[in-house]
Scaffold this motif. Structure first.
Motif, PDB file in Angstrom:
ATOM      1  N   ILE A 629       0.832  -1.213   0.000  1.00 24.95           N
ATOM      2  CA  ILE A 629       0.000   0.000   0.000  1.00 24.95           C
ATOM      3  C   ILE A 629       0.864   1.260   0.000  1.00 24.95           C
ATOM      4  O   ILE A 629       0.591   2.222  -0.735  1.00 24.95           O
ATOM      5  CB  ILE A 629      -0.967  -0.023   1.198  1.00 24.95           C
ATOM      6  CG1 ILE A 629      -2.058  -1.081   0.964  1.00 24.95           C
ATOM      7  CG2 ILE A 629      -1.602   1.346   1.429  1.00 24.95           C
ATOM      8  CD1 ILE A 629      -3.014  -1.265   2.119  1.00 24.95           C
ATOM      9  N   LEU A 630       1.918   1.277   0.788  1.00 23.26           N
ATOM     10  CA  LEU A 630       2.784   2.458   0.826  1.00 23.26           C
ATOM     11  C   LEU A 630       3.480   2.677  -0.512  1.00 23.26           C
ATOM     12  O   LEU A 630       3.688   3.817  -0.944  1.00 23.26           O
ATOM     13  CB  LEU A 630       3.809   2.324   1.953  1.00 23.26           C
ATOM     14  CG  LEU A 630       3.220   2.377   3.385  1.00 23.26           C
ATOM     15  CD1 LEU A 630       4.307   2.130   4.412  1.00 23.26           C
ATOM     16  CD2 LEU A 630       2.538   3.717   3.643  1.00 23.26           C
ATOM     17  N   ALA A 631       3.834   1.580  -1.191  1.00 22.08           N
ATOM     18  CA  ALA A 631       4.431   1.719  -2.524  1.00 22.08           C
ATOM     19  C   ALA A 631       3.422   2.313  -3.500  1.00 22.08           C
ATOM     20  O   ALA A 631       3.763   3.166  -4.334  1.00 22.08           O
ATOM     21  CB  ALA A 631       4.907   0.354  -3.016  1.00 22.08           C
ATOM     22  N   ALA A 632       2.154   1.884  -3.396  1.00 20.48           N
ATOM     23  CA  ALA A 632       1.117   2.446  -4.271  1.00 20.48           C
ATOM     24  C   ALA A 632       0.887   3.918  -3.967  1.00 20.48           C
ATOM     25  O   ALA A 632       0.656   4.724  -4.883  1.00 20.48           O
ATOM     26  CB  ALA A 632      -0.183   1.656  -4.090  1.00 20.48           C
ATOM     27  N   VAL A 643      -5.428   7.121  -1.970  1.00 21.46           N
ATOM     28  CA  VAL A 643      -6.417   6.361  -1.204  1.00 21.46           C
ATOM     29  C   VAL A 643      -7.198   5.422  -2.121  1.00 21.46           C
ATOM     30  O   VAL A 643      -7.563   4.307  -1.721  1.00 21.46           O
ATOM     31  CB  VAL A 643      -7.353   7.324  -0.441  1.00 21.46           C
ATOM     32  CG1 VAL A 643      -8.505   6.555   0.204  1.00 21.46           C
ATOM     33  CG2 VAL A 643      -6.570   8.070   0.627  1.00 21.46           C
ATOM     34  N   THR A 644      -7.441   5.835  -3.347  1.00 21.81           N
ATOM     35  CA  THR A 644      -8.087   4.935  -4.313  1.00 21.81           C
ATOM     36  C   THR A 644      -7.238   3.688  -4.543  1.00 21.81           C
ATOM     37  O   THR A 644      -7.749   2.561  -4.609  1.00 21.81           O
ATOM     38  CB  THR A 644      -8.319   5.662  -5.647  1.00 21.81           C
ATOM     39  OG1 THR A 644      -9.192   6.768  -5.426  1.00 21.81           O
ATOM     40  CG2 THR A 644      -8.933   4.730  -6.685  1.00 21.81           C
ATOM     41  N   ALA A 645      -5.920   3.882  -4.646  1.00 24.82           N
ATOM     42  CA  ALA A 645      -5.015   2.740  -4.823  1.00 24.82           C
ATOM     43  C   ALA A 645      -5.040   1.839  -3.591  1.00 24.82           C
ATOM     44  O   ALA A 645      -5.047   0.602  -3.699  1.00 24.82           O
ATOM     45  CB  ALA A 645      -3.605   3.225  -5.095  1.00 24.82           C
ATOM     46  N   ALA A 646      -5.044   2.458  -2.403  1.00 24.20           N
ATOM     47  CA  ALA A 646      -5.103   1.674  -1.165  1.00 24.20           C
ATOM     48  C   ALA A 646      -6.399   0.887  -1.093  1.00 24.20           C
ATOM     49  O   ALA A 646      -6.430  -0.275  -0.659  1.00 24.20           O
ATOM     50  CB  ALA A 646      -4.972   2.600   0.045  1.00 24.20           C
ATOM     51  N   ARG A 647      -7.497   1.526  -1.543  1.00 24.29           N
ATOM     52  CA  ARG A 647      -8.778   0.823  -1.561  1.00 24.29           C
ATOM     53  C   ARG A 647      -8.750  -0.369  -2.508  1.00 24.29           C
ATOM     54  O   ARG A 647      -9.381  -1.396  -2.262  1.00 24.29           O
ATOM     55  CB  ARG A 647      -9.884   1.782  -1.981  1.00 24.29           C
ATOM     56  CG  ARG A 647     -10.416   2.653  -0.853  1.00 24.29           C
ATOM     57  CD  ARG A 647     -11.484   3.576  -1.378  1.00 24.29           C
ATOM     58  NE  ARG A 647     -12.267   4.133  -0.298  1.00 24.29           N
ATOM     59  CZ  ARG A 647     -13.171   5.086  -0.459  1.00 24.29           C
ATOM     60  NH1 ARG A 647     -13.391   5.582  -1.671  1.00 24.29           N
ATOM     61  NH2 ARG A 647     -13.852   5.552   0.574  1.00 24.29           N
ATOM     62  N   GLY A 648      -8.037  -0.241  -3.621  1.00 25.11           N
ATOM     63  CA  GLY A 648      -7.925  -1.350  -4.549  1.00 25.11           C
ATOM     64  C   GLY A 648      -7.255  -2.556  -3.911  1.00 25.11           C
ATOM     65  O   GLY A 648      -7.697  -3.705  -4.085  1.00 25.11           O
TER      66      GLY A 648
END
Length: 1002
Positions: A629-632, A643-648
């Motif tokens: 998640i941190l990389a995203a 946050v959208t990436a984390a949600r994915g």
């Protein structure tokens, strides 16, 4: 006289060549005086070598010769044996296959003459011929002797290949019919006054009724009785009952000649608890009002065989219309499937792999599948109404309900397995369906089936091959013709009509058959590679969908996933080549709304289902999740995209967890359902909590990066509370948290406070942006002063508040506090600050305990929804989560300072520690743990099924059934599930009354 060494060597070699395993013993037997004329006869050795067990056949022949009453009789046997090849083959064939029949011949040495005849009628005897063979029997003992004599002729034709397995099974049923008639005749002769009062019909059921009996089997019957004209009905039924009971004893009891077979009347209405004999009207009243699905399935084979045949025909004519309406009953297919599953579940574990009849790929799989198709399609197609399995299978193939190639394979497998069963039973004439383990017995069976090169290895190989075919076709044949109907497959063969296809979909449990057929057509039509693979997959998938509570949803979801991924090369290949992936997908798509909804937003997550060793569904660790998640977040442009990436990632990992939970609950063919339900609960709680922590960590990093670069003016930490801090989050749980910060050196406290508040506000905003994903709601109401207090405080402020103002409920809430994201050192120091509050050195005072008790009572009265059944409320009801957790937490508050094991945020760990420390008895701890696990599973099930959180069982029937399936309760057992929950909760509440309320009073 001892043979010369040279001759012995020659004979020894020939014996080995002819299949003898103990040539030395065989030489000694051949040297016996009675066999001297045949010792060097190559014809005899060849005949012995053609038997299943030459050693056994030779020994039996010697015993038979020795049993002859005089030299003349012995010479007659020898002369006939030499001159008549048919007799020689029959007699030696029986002696080499059955020690039981060899024993009979030794006791009754004249009975070998029953094998001499070789006329046409002798090849295919029926009931009349067998009745003639039993005619002289005037008591139970002589009936047994005559029965064995007739059995001898059947076995002789069987082992010599004169008749096939289907013909032998039909002859055995005809012999059983003749025997029942003879036994009833003996019973009537013993009680003529009873016979004069009533009409009694004997209805054969099961394999006897189906004309496919085993050598040794219970003969299933039903009795119908009526009064003769002018007789009292009550007296007539009693008389008929006495006759029926006597007839059963004649067949079943053991005498000096052994027994014939047990007569089993347990298929009658009400089983063994019902009257043995009923009138026709009583039978009909029962079947019309009370009968279960399996009883109509059993009646498929009903056939009048003895007694008043006219009355028997009236009975069959009356019940047949009910049989052919059985498929219209609610839960018809689930009931039949449940019965089959129950049969398998009752097989002892050590016997499953040796079961010819009941195990997977066994005879019962063929019979159940054929009967299911008969009951579904026999309503309108009378050609399918045979009680004989192979005849019915042939009719199903002729009607296009089963593919001809499949039917041929199934026919071949069934004949092979039945022949194996016959040979196993024939040896000792004992009822068994287990393949023996001894090599000698396997060798005899293999040779009896014509396997001579390596009989044992060939037998095992052929048995396993046929069992595999049966297992595959058992799954396939109920569904394949559906595709023939909707996709015009198998051109040139008869196909199901559209109406027949709809009927079958309804029988499978599909509520909207028209839509289901449209989905099948869309998936399987055409000549593309995709359609071809779908046609291979769908028969099995349809079965798995039908095994769920919502087959329609499973099929619809599969179509959606296939539409999204059908052009992706790896998708269909994964499902085709990895059986576990296809079954896992079927389970996930039909288990409720949550997992399919997650999958529809990320269809590529199907790949997680295909890891053969199960690693694909193994939840990932928190460090791994945080790293991804941190990389995203680093790659994203702005906090919203981050946050959208984390949600994915969260969406994919929630699907992974939900899929693992569903597969663990349903199980697969290779991996049975998870026995330890607590392990599933811990897996879900840990995985969802870790995922939530990683998502918060990523959101925090995104907010800080956008607002301050990499240097927030204050250290910031998030403390998990409640279920979040306890690693016990469910799919629909809010994330209870506290926010703490500490200004960096040289930073003004006001500036630091403004930054911290902005971080909290922005995190909440970003996480509350509308999305189709399950929401992640941050709840900070457990902070000091509750909703009235500031959202974030400095560590110093927390310290001042807790030192001066902390209330009992806050010490209680802090039992679950654990750092989950942000500055690790700050989080550690916060825990050091609150430890003295939650584990008070002096324990918990009586007033504080009473305060906790009052708080719990108030919470339950205020939060329990109006109209909800408290006994079924998994969170606040008696024996629910709140009861167990507050009891455990009270123990932690009282003893945590002295017992290090209690210093944990996790309920089950704390409960285990209390048990180890002797603070809770083993029994009470087990009761509380079971209740907590079950209540948690209920909440998880509701979220999986409905797609939204809930604390009580759904009211909608399909949703309730889906919750039951997740909890291990099959179709029709929703009531059992609710009863089990109430029972478990009731036991837990009794413990809580003692430990929580009693402890508070003390």
């Amino acid at each position: 006289m001892t043979a010369a060494p040279g001759r012995r060597s020659s004979t020894f070699t020939r014996l080995l060549r002819h299949g003898f395993t103990d040539a030395s013993a065989a030489e000694r037997l051949l040297d016996s005086p009675d066999l001297v004329p045949l010792r060097d006869d190559p014809v005899l050795l060849e005949a012995l070598g053609g038997t299943a067990d030459p050693d056994l056949a030779l020994l039996g022949l010697v015993r038979l010769l020795e049993a002859q009453p005089n030299p003349g009789a012995r010479q007659e046997l020898l002369d006939t044996l030499i001159a008549a090849k048919p007799l020689r083959d029959r007699l030696l064939g029986v002696l080499g296959a059955s020690t039981a029949l060899a024993d009979h011949l030794s006791r009754h040495p004249d009975d070998w003459q029953a094998l001499v005849m070789y006329e046409a009628y002798d090849l295919h005897p029926g009931v009349e011929e067998f009745e003639a063979g039993l005619a002289e029997a005037d008591d139970p003992v002589s009936l047994r002797v005559a029965y064995r004599r007739c059995l001898l002729s059947i076995a002789a034709r069987d082992v010599c290949g004169t008749t096939g397995v289907a013909e032998s099974a039909a002859e055995l049923a005809d012999l059983a019919t003749a025997t029942l008639r003879a036994a009833l005749g003996l019973a009537e002769a013993a009680a003529p006054e009873d016979a004069g009062l009533c009409r009694l019909a004997v209805i054969a059921m099961g394999k006897c009724g189906g004309h496919e009996l085993n050598y040794v089997s219970d003969v299933d019957v039903i009795f119908v009785g009526e009064a003769v004209e002018g007789a009292d009905e009550t007296k007539a039924v009693r008389a008929a009952t006495r006759l029926a009971s006597h007839m059963m004893r004649i067949c079943s009891e053991t005498t000096v000649e052994g027994s014939i077979w047990p007569v089993d009347a347990n298929l009658r209405p009400e089983g063994r608890n019902g009257p043995l004999v009923r009138t026709l009207s009583s039978h009909l009243a029962y079947y019309q009002r009370w009968a279960k699905t399996w009883e109509f399935q059993a009646l498929l084979k009903a056939r009048p065989v003895a007694g008043d045949l006219e009355l028997g025909e009236e009975y069959v004519a009356a019940v047949q219309p009910l049989v052919w309406k059985a498929a219209e009953r609610e839960n018809f297919v689930p009931d039949v499937q449940k019965m089959r599953r129950r049969v398998v579940e009752n097989i002892p574990v050590a016997e499953v792999d040796r079961q010819l009849k009941l195990g997977p790929g066994g005879l019962r799989d063929v019979e159940f599948a054929v009967q299911l198709l008969q009951l579904v399609h026999g309503r309108t197609d009378t050609s399918l109404r045979s009680g004989t399995t192979l005849d019915a299978l042939g009719a199903l193939a002729a009607g296009g309900y089963v593919g001809r190639a499949d039917a041929a394979q199934l026919d071949e497998a069934y004949r092979f397995l039945r022949t194996m069963e016959h040979r196993i039973q024939l040896f000792r004439l004992r009822r068994t369906h287990l393949v023996p383990e001894e090599e000698a017995e396997l060798r005899r069976i293999g040779r009896s089936l014509g396997l001579r090169t390596d009989p044992v290895a060939e037998l095992i190989r052929e048995w396993k091959r046929h069992a595999t075919v049966v297992r595959r076709l058992h799954e396939k044949l109920f569904y394949r013709p559906l595709l023939d109907a909707v996709a015009q497959l198998a051109s040139g063969e008869a196909r199901l009509s559209a109406e027949a296809a709809r009927e079958r979909m309804v029988a499978l449990g599909y509520a909207d058959p028209a839509s289901a057929l449209r989905h099948l057509e869309a998936l399987a039509s055409g000549v593309t590679r995709k359609a071809a693979i779908q046609r291979t997959l769908l028969p099995v998938l349809l079965g798995w969908f039908a095994d769920s509570a919502d087959p329609d949803a499973g099929l619809l979801n599969f179509r959606k996933v296939s539409d999204a991924l059908g052009k992706t090369p790896w998708y269909l290949r994964l499902l085709r080549d990895e059986g576990a992936a296809a079954q896992n997908l079927a389970r996930v798509l039909s288990a409720g709304r949550l997992a399919p909804d997650l999958l529809m937003r990320a269809p590529e997550a199907v790949a997680l289902l295909g890891d053969g060793d199960g690693g694909g569904l193994e939840p990932r660790s928190r460090p791994h999740l945080e790293q991804e998640i941190l990389a995203a977040v680093r790659r994203a442009d702005g906090s919203a995209q981050a946050v959208t990436a984390a949600r994915g990632v969260r969406r994919r990992e929630l699907f992974r967890t939900a899929a693992a939970d569903i597969v663990g609950s349903y199980g697969t063919e290779e991996q049975p359902a998870e026995a330890d339900q607590g392990a599933l609960v811990d897996m879900v709680g840990g995985a969802v909590s870790d995922l939530t922590a990683a998502t918060l960590a990523g959101t925090l990093r995104a907010v800080v990066r956008e607002g301050w670069g990499d240097s927030l003016p204050t250290r910031f930490a998030i403390i998990g509370m409640g279920r979040f801090g306890g690693h016990e989050l469910g799919y629909g749980s809010d994330a209870d948290v506290l926010f703490v910060h500490e200004p960096r050196d040289g930073v003004d406290e006001r500036e630091a406070s403004q930054a911290a508040n902005k971080v909290v506000s922005e995190m909440r905003r970003l996480l509350q942006i509308p999305s189709a994903d399950p929401p992640l709601l941050i709840d900070a109401d457990l902070r000091p002063e509750g909703k009235s207090g500031p959202l974030v405080r400095t560590l110093t402020s927390y310290e001042a508040y807790y030192r001066r103002w902390a209330l009992t409920w806050e010490s209680h809430a802090l039992l679950r506090a654990e750092p989950v994201a942000g500055d690790e050192d700050l989080g550690r120091r916060f825990i050091e600050l609150v430890d003295p509050l939650r584990y008070p050195a002096g324990g918990l005072g009586d007033e504080a305990a009473r305060e906790i008790r009052r708080l719990k009572a108030r919470m339950e009265s205020e939060r329990l929804p109006r109209g909800a059944d408290p006994k079924l409320h998994a969170k606040l009801g008696p024996g629910g989560l709140s009861d167990v957790e507050w009891t455990v937490q009270l123990t932690q508050l009282r003893h945590g300072a002295q017992e290090p094991g209690l210093r944990t945020t996790r309920t089950r760990e704390a409960l285990a520690a209390a048990r180890t420390a002797g603070l809770i008895t083993d029994e009470d701890a087990e009761i509380l743990d079971e209740a907590w696990v079950l209540a948690t599973r209920v909440r998880n099930a509701v979220m999986l099924v409905r797609g939204r959180a809930g604390d009580t069982f759904p009211s909608e029937p399909r949703e309730l059934a889906a919750v039951g399936r997740y909890l291990g309760y099959g179709p029709g057992h929703v009531g059992d599930m609710l009863d089990a929950y109430r029972r478990t909760a009731r036991r837990a509440r009794a413990v809580v009354e003692e430990l929580f309320y009693g402890a508070a009073e003390r």
